[in-house]
Design a protein around this motif. Sequence first.
Motif: not given
Length: 300
Positions: A92-96, A113-118, A121-132
């Motif tokens: 799953l992506t960070a957003r998912e 989704d707003e918490m990603l900005e907090v 991680l807004s620029d990583k929203a569509d990145t799978q967690v394994e790639k973070l």
Amino acid sequence: MSNTIVANDLRKRYGDVNAVDGVSLTVEAGEFFGILGPNGAGKTTTLEIIEGLRQADAGEISVFGQSPWPRNPALLPRMGVQLQASAFFERLTAREQLRTFGSLYGVPGRKADEMLEVVGLSDKADTQVEKLSGGQAQRLSIACALVHEPELVFLDEPTAALDPQARRNLWDVLRAINTDGRTVVLTTHYMDEAEVLCDRVAIMDHGRILRSGAPAALVRGLEAAARVSVASGVMNADEARTLPGADEVTDDEVSLTISTRDAPKVVAALAERGALEGVQIKGATLEDVFLDLTGREYRA
């Protein structure tokens, strides 16, 4: 201020090991509270009892005036928990991920989704967690703990294994969490982290709280020697030992360091001799308090 957490004489035993041996503490509303200790001190077990993840053998624990054990559904929406090791859903992506955690509390997807900005991680929203990266995964873990806007947040060694830059960035996130009015309880091995972030700390070892209070107050109470350093070569070590107030002197050919309990007197004597080149004065730190209480032996 009202107390968010009140623990009285908590005890937890595993075989011959007293993991928690009579812990009593209080945490006020809006406070940033740190629990410090070496490996095996009982920090995580204490936290798990307070969170309602583990039952104490004895003692009393109150969170928002209620018992967290057995698992209390009324408390769950009011608490956010970031564990030592967080597990995410695969692929799953960070957003998912964040939307999935948010859905457990009825949080709308857009709000999640707003918490990603907090947490940056807004620029990583569509990145799978394994790639973070490690730091990004830690920030996502904290976002999952905060997505339902809890009043009380537990963070168990949130910066462990992070590089210095990632740690500092995460500190900014943690400060913002507390400034927003949330009560934060943190366990950490890093004394500088506790000094920067915490209003009060409790130092644990062998399942017991050895001392608690504001970091600055604990440091002042140690009455440890200060260290006055000047550039090596401005004065030889033998001469430095004759200075008024000097206790111990070392010279590593970079800095001449004088240990003293009267730093002003030493500095004045150095000034009289024109030997203030590169002068630095360092007092005791929370790490000195920690080592004084828990010892310096290696812990596996």
